[in-house]
Design a protein around this motif. Structure first.
Motif, short mmCIF file in Angstrom:
data_model
loop_
_atom_site.label_atom_id
_atom_site.label_comp_id
_atom_site.label_asym_id
_atom_site.label_seq_id
_atom_site.Cartn_x
_atom_site.Cartn_y
_atom_site.Cartn_z
N MET A 1 6.33 -5.66 -8.46
CA MET A 1 6.27 -5.85 -7.02
C MET A 1 4.84 -5.60 -6.53
SD MET A 1 8.14 -3.65 -4.08
CE MET A 1 9.75 -3.93 -4.74
N ALA A 24 3.67 8.59 -3.89
CA ALA A 24 5.13 8.65 -3.71
C ALA A 24 5.84 7.85 -4.80
CB ALA A 24 5.51 8.13 -2.34
N PHE A 25 5.32 6.67 -5.11
CA PHE A 25 5.93 5.86 -6.18
C PHE A 25 5.85 6.59 -7.52
CE2 PHE A 25 5.50 1.89 -3.53
CZ PHE A 25 6.84 1.55 -3.58
N GLN A 27 5.87 9.80 -7.89
CA GLN A 27 6.88 10.85 -7.84
C GLN A 27 8.26 10.29 -8.17
OE1 GLN A 27 6.44 14.20 -7.42
NE2 GLN A 27 4.30 13.63 -7.63
N ALA A 28 8.48 9.03 -7.79
CA ALA A 28 9.78 8.40 -8.07
C ALA A 28 9.86 7.90 -9.50
CB ALA A 28 10.01 7.25 -7.09
N LYS A 30 7.82 5.74 -10.99
CA LYS A 30 7.43 4.33 -11.15
C LYS A 30 6.02 4.23 -11.72
CE LYS A 30 11.18 2.87 -9.72
NZ LYS A 30 12.05 2.18 -10.67
N TRP A 37 -9.82 -3.34 -3.45
CA TRP A 37 -10.71 -4.47 -3.18
C TRP A 37 -11.56 -4.24 -1.94
CZ3 TRP A 37 -7.23 -9.35 -4.46
CH2 TRP A 37 -7.06 -9.39 -5.85
N THR A 59 -2.53 -0.03 -16.25
CA THR A 59 -2.55 -0.79 -15.00
C THR A 59 -1.96 -2.18 -15.16
OG1 THR A 59 -4.76 -1.53 -15.49
CG2 THR A 59 -4.55 0.42 -14.10
N ASP A 60 -2.09 -2.73 -16.37
CA ASP A 60 -1.64 -4.11 -16.56
C ASP A 60 -0.13 -4.24 -16.50
OD1 ASP A 60 -4.27 -4.67 -16.89
OD2 ASP A 60 -4.21 -4.69 -19.09
N SER A 63 4.68 -1.59 -12.63
CA SER A 63 5.74 -2.34 -11.95
C SER A 63 5.44 -2.47 -10.46
CB SER A 63 7.09 -1.66 -12.17
OG SER A 63 7.06 -0.35 -11.67
N ILE A 64 4.64 -1.56 -9.92
CA ILE A 64 4.25 -1.63 -8.51
C ILE A 64 2.73 -1.76 -8.46
CG2 ILE A 64 4.36 -0.50 -6.26
CD1 ILE A 64 7.14 -0.66 -7.25
N LEU B 12 13.90 10.00 -3.27
CA LEU B 12 13.33 9.51 -4.53
C LEU B 12 14.36 8.65 -5.28
CD1 LEU B 12 11.42 12.69 -5.72
CD2 LEU B 12 10.40 10.52 -5.06
N ALA B 13 15.61 9.11 -5.24
CA ALA B 13 16.68 8.34 -5.90
C ALA B 13 16.87 6.99 -5.22
CB ALA B 13 17.97 9.15 -5.89
N ILE B 15 14.60 5.28 -3.65
CA ILE B 15 13.47 4.41 -4.04
C ILE B 15 13.71 3.86 -5.44
CG2 ILE B 15 11.01 4.41 -4.62
CD1 ILE B 15 10.72 6.55 -2.37
N ASN B 16 14.21 4.69 -6.33
CA ASN B 16 14.50 4.22 -7.69
C ASN B 16 15.53 3.11 -7.70
OD1 ASN B 16 13.10 5.27 -9.94
ND2 ASN B 16 13.75 7.29 -9.30
N THR B 19 13.88 -0.12 -6.33
CA THR B 19 12.88 -0.75 -7.17
C THR B 19 13.39 -1.00 -8.58
OG1 THR B 19 12.01 1.42 -7.70
CG2 THR B 19 10.90 0.22 -5.96
N GLU B 21 14.79 -2.74 -11.80
CA GLU B 21 14.53 -4.09 -12.30
C GLU B 21 15.75 -4.97 -12.03
OE1 GLU B 21 11.72 -5.15 -13.58
OE2 GLU B 21 10.88 -3.18 -13.19
N LYS B 106 -12.65 -5.76 -14.69
CA LYS B 106 -12.06 -4.98 -13.61
C LYS B 106 -13.00 -5.02 -12.40
CE LYS B 106 -8.41 -3.18 -15.69
NZ LYS B 106 -8.22 -4.37 -16.51
N THR B 107 -12.41 -4.89 -11.23
CA THR B 107 -13.25 -4.86 -10.04
C THR B 107 -14.02 -3.54 -9.97
OG1 THR B 107 -11.37 -4.01 -8.82
CG2 THR B 107 -11.75 -6.37 -8.67
#
Lengths: 202, 128
Positions: A1, A24-25, A27-28, A30, A37, A59-60, A63-64, B12-13, B15-16, B19, B21, B106-107
């Motif tokens: 995403m 936050a992601f 922490q979840a 992810k 940029w 990084t590649d 998922s987020i 948190l749950a 969000i899981n 997101t 898959e 990479k940037t």
């Protein structure tokens, strides 16, 4: 995403919000990466300060992916980030000047990527002030409904840019997590419908 | 305090879940009913299952030809990268070297500096 943080002008808190989302992601549980940029490089500097490297983890395969864009709609990087986004999050503040620019950013995002979900978040909200109380009313000026969750003007958010998740108190953590839940929801929960506003009427 | 912790954990749950898959969220496939050998009729050629392939490989795609300008210095860089890759046991084409370099890039300030170096050689761009 892919989530693109967008704002026509600087100082609304794009980089701060991107770092908060990133933390936050994580922490979840992810895998998340930030593509900074913005030539100012706030997000990159922040990640380096918090984690000791500009991009902790792989990084590649993240998922987020969060794109922190330059504060300009004319920049090529901004257009590219918007085109590749699944969600475009327009960051603004309750200030009238910022809201006018936010509407431009929303129209820009819709034009560049009609398939993306465009959301607006009010940052630096002080509920006890006149502008803070008028957030719902001000949101009507933007052509897409704003998220029901707003980010308050908390000092710990500024600390989070240097210290990460541990700098946030309980209320701040809840606020950021609620923002993500609202951001990922298929529909935007609002208590109003976009219509003519007092600023437009004035 | 425990209530506060549980609220953060609930978020948190949530969000899981949001997101997760798509494959994880998709319902499990219904088991295919087994047909006994006796009931099975001889099938036509087109009905027969395809021969098992060696695992599901990502479908290879054919790219499209693009044209861009390279200077002798750029070609030399491609040659150097090819030579290094050859030492690793691969024999890449120029296209593969450039595609690999694009994925590696990479940037950041290093990219900006590299761009400035390249633009100094470019006759079409106005020099400062």
């Amino acid at each position: 995403m892919k989530i693109t943080l967008l704002a026509k002008k600087g100082g609304v808190g794009k980089s701060t919000v991107s770092i908060l989302l990133y933390e936050a992601f994580r922490q979840a549980g992810k895998s998340v990466s930030i593509h900074d940029w913005d030539a100012q490089g706030t997000s990159s500097k922040s990640l380096e300060l918090i984690h000791g490297t500009k991009q902790p983890g792989k990084t590649d395969t993240a998922s987020i992916v969060i794109y922190d864009t330059p504060p300009s709609l004319d920049h090529t990087a901004t257009a590219t980030a918007v085109r590749s986004a699944d969600i475009v999050l327009v960051v603004t503040s309750p200030s009238p000047a910022d809201i006018w620019e936010a509407d431009d950013a929303v129209r820009f995002a819709k034009a560049k990527n009609p398939k993306a979900s465009v959301r607006v978040i009010f940052n630096k909200v002080r509920r006890a002030t006149v502008l803070g109380r008028l957030v719902d009313e001000s949101a009507k000026q933007v052509s897409v409904p704003a998220l029901s969750v707003t980010l308050s003007a908390r000092e710990c958010y500024q600390h989070a840019v240097a210290q990460g998740w541990k700098a946030l108190d309980r209320a701040a953590r809840e606020e950021v997590l609620q923002l993500i839940v609202a951001l990922l929801s298929p529909s935007v929960e609002t208590t109003y419908s976009p219509q003519t506003t007092q600023y437009q009427q004035a | 305090m425990s209530n506060a912790k549980s609220k953060v954990n609930d978020l948190l749950a949530a969000i899981n879940r949001q997101t997760a898959e798509p494959a994880a969220r998709a319902p499990k496939e219904e088991p295919v009913p087994q047909v006994s050998q006796a009931d099975e009729k001889p099938r036509k050629r087109q009905d027969r299952p395809a021969a098992p392939s060696a695992g599901k490989k990502p479908k290879s795609k054919v790219g499209k030809a693009v044209q861009f300008w390279m200077h002798d210095e750029d070609t030399q860089l491609v040659r150097e990268l090819s030579a290094w890759l050859a030492g690793q046991g691969v024999r890449p084409s120029d296209s593969m070297v450039i595609r690999a370099a694009l994925r590696y890039a990479k940037t950041g300030n290093a990219l900006l500096e590299a761009y400035r170096q390249a633009s100094k050689l470019d006759g079409r761009l106005k020099q400062d």
